[in-house]
Design an enzyme around this catalytic site. Structure first.
Site, short mmCIF file in Angstrom:
data_model
loop_
_atom_site.label_atom_id
_atom_site.label_comp_id
_atom_site.label_asym_id
_atom_site.label_seq_id
_atom_site.Cartn_x
_atom_site.Cartn_y
_atom_site.Cartn_z
N CYS A 165 0.82 -1.21 0.00
CA CYS A 165 0.00 0.00 0.00
C CYS A 165 0.85 1.26 0.00
O CYS A 165 1.68 1.46 0.89
CB CYS A 165 -0.93 -0.01 1.21
SG CYS A 165 -1.94 1.50 1.33
N GLU B 107 -5.13 3.28 -10.44
CA GLU B 107 -5.75 1.96 -10.20
C GLU B 107 -6.87 1.72 -11.21
O GLU B 107 -7.10 0.61 -11.66
CB GLU B 107 -6.33 1.89 -8.79
CG GLU B 107 -5.30 2.06 -7.70
CD GLU B 107 -5.95 1.89 -6.33
OE1 GLU B 107 -6.32 2.92 -5.72
OE2 GLU B 107 -6.12 0.74 -5.89
N TRP C 288 -9.20 5.65 -0.24
CA TRP C 288 -9.74 6.27 -1.45
C TRP C 288 -8.88 5.83 -2.61
O TRP C 288 -7.80 5.26 -2.42
CB TRP C 288 -9.78 7.79 -1.32
CG TRP C 288 -8.50 8.41 -0.87
CD1 TRP C 288 -7.35 8.59 -1.59
CD2 TRP C 288 -8.22 8.93 0.45
NE1 TRP C 288 -6.39 9.19 -0.82
CE2 TRP C 288 -6.89 9.42 0.43
CE3 TRP C 288 -8.98 9.04 1.63
CZ2 TRP C 288 -6.30 10.00 1.56
CZ3 TRP C 288 -8.37 9.61 2.74
CH2 TRP C 288 -7.06 10.08 2.69
N ARG D 38 -0.06 4.64 3.00
CA ARG D 38 0.02 4.37 4.42
C ARG D 38 0.26 5.57 5.33
O ARG D 38 0.22 5.43 6.55
CB ARG D 38 1.08 3.30 4.68
CG ARG D 38 0.61 1.92 4.27
CD ARG D 38 1.67 0.88 4.56
NE ARG D 38 2.60 0.71 3.45
CZ ARG D 38 3.73 0.02 3.53
NH1 ARG D 38 4.09 -0.51 4.70
NH2 ARG D 38 4.52 -0.13 2.48
N1 ARG Z 1 -6.78 -1.72 -6.95
C1 ARG Z 1 -8.06 -2.04 -6.44
C2 ARG Z 1 -9.14 -1.54 -7.40
O1 ARG Z 1 -8.89 -0.84 -8.30
C3 ARG Z 1 -8.30 -1.43 -5.06
C4 ARG Z 1 -7.20 -1.69 -4.04
C5 ARG Z 1 -7.24 -0.74 -2.86
N2 ARG Z 1 -7.04 0.60 -3.28
C6 ARG Z 1 -7.09 1.69 -2.49
N3 ARG Z 1 -6.91 2.86 -3.03
N4 ARG Z 1 -7.31 1.58 -1.20
O2 ARG Z 1 -10.29 -1.78 -7.29
#
Ligand code: ARG
Length: 365
Positions: A67, A245, A240, A70
């Site tokens: 992560c 991602e 968030w 953090r």
């Molecule tokens: N990578 C994953 C997604 O796109 C989520 C993982 C957690 N991500 C976060 N920003 N807490 O769905």
């Protein structure tokens, strides 16, 4: 009575000592250590205090080597719902989690901790990988409609009686299994729990016409929270989103929405050779659209440059406190423009898979 004990007393003791060592004002650990060890020898396990649970959950975040977010580990809101026993109530509380976390767009990091596994009493499981996710359906021609990552759950839900849609962004129902061997129950997510953002581009009007969208709250629900030897198999948590991602993985990966070709075509790029960097250019515009749209919608999101800097601040801050920050380089470095972010240009302390508290892969019943 329990031999070997259900809950590892060494893990329990190590956690209680860490808790007292890190938190000023918690006093001498010895009486609590003795109490916990006695409880384990009598019952096979023990019960965390509310404060131990909250701090343990925050430590599990701090220990998450993959992560990048953090820096905020102390701010995690911990909902203690260990008393929830039924699938119905668990689903209701997952929905409440999404409302609290979504907070009309000002996303709050939240974890909801449901019952731990106890001797002879395994706790309920959430079968979804995230509380909100889109269904995927095979299109009959080797491709997919929707998110292939939501293919298995869509099938499973349909087998249980859920009526699949036919859209690209159908929110999956929540599947909860109360006990081993029992038929899971499914629950449609109420509309007010699934905040979503329609995607548009700051310069290209055609982008909005693609009809793309994504949800606001990434809430992981398939990891077990392990604290001091106690396993909480249902403990959904969220932060968030970081734009990449969605823009560089969920919508771009060949085994997910696989949209780079479409975006490149709309951009009028020359896709005849990889050397035109059409994929890279499509990725950048896709990611601009994601960041722009969340901002427009007033939904919290961070970009990979900002988050990389924050992560290194976190590492430095931890170092000043005498703690190391083990990290998995291949997960910390963002999936686009890696070398343009500071997290790329260094290594991190090695990860020890035995570190606890931690979020670990869900254990089978
Ligand atoms: N990578 C994953 C997604 O796109 C989520 C993982 C957690 N991500 C976060 N920003 N807490 O769905």
């Amino acid at each position: 009575m329990f031999n070997p004990p259900f809950t590892d007393p060494e893990q329990a003791e190590a956690f209680i000592r860490q808790y007292h060592a890190e938190l000023p004002g918690t006093g001498d650990p010895e009486p609590r250590v003795a109490e916990v060890l006695d409880e384990i020898s009598r019952t096979g396990t023990y019960r965390h205090t509310g404060e131990e649970l909250a701090y343990g959950a925050r430590l599990a975040w701090r220990n998450s080597a993959r992560c990048i977010g953090r820096l905020y580990w102390r701010s995690l809101v911990v909902r203690d719902l260990r008393e929830v026993g039924s699938a119905d109530e668990l689903a209701t509380q997952c929905f409440e989690h999404l409302r609290l976390a979504g907070n009309a767009g000002r996303i709050r990091p939240v974890i909801t901790v449901f019952a731990p596994d106890r001797p002879g009493r395994p706790a309920p499981r959430i079968l979804n990988s995230q509380l909100v996710r889109y269904a995927g359906y095979p299109d009959g021609a080797g491709g997919w409609i929707g998110d292939p990552a939501g293919g298995r759950l869509a099938t499973r839900a349909a087998d249980l009686g859920w009526k699949p849609g036919e859209g690209w962004f159908d929110v999956l129902p929540l599947l909860v299994q109360e006990r081993p061997g029992e038929r899971p129950r499914w629950y449609e997510l109420p509309d007010d729990t699934t905040l979503e953002v329609p995607l548009s581009h700051p310069e290209y009007p055609w982008f909005a016409e693609l009809g793309l969208r994504w949800y606001a709250v990434p809430a992981i629900s398939d990891q077990t929270l392990e604290i001091g030897g106690i396993r909480y198999p249902a403990a959904p948590f969220n932060g968030w989103y970081m734009g990449t991602e969605i823009g560089a993985r969920n919508l771009a990966d060949a085994d997910r929405y696989d949209l780079l070709g479409l975006v490149a075509e709309e951009l009028g790029l020359d896709t005849s050779s990889s050397r035109t960097l059409w994929k890279d250019r499509a990725l950048v515009e896709l990611n601009r659209a994601v960041l722009h749209s969340y901002q427009e919608a007033g939904v919290t999101m961070t970009d990979h440059h900002t988050e990389s800097e924050r992560f290194l601040r976190h590492v430095a801050q931890e170092q000043r406190l005498g703690r190391s920050t083990p990290a998995d380089w291949s997960w910390i470095v963002p999936p686009i423009s890696g070398g343009a972010t500071p997290v790329f240009h260094r290594y991190y302390d090695p990860v020890d898979p035995r570190t606890r508290p931690a979020f670990v892969a869900r254990v089978p019943w």
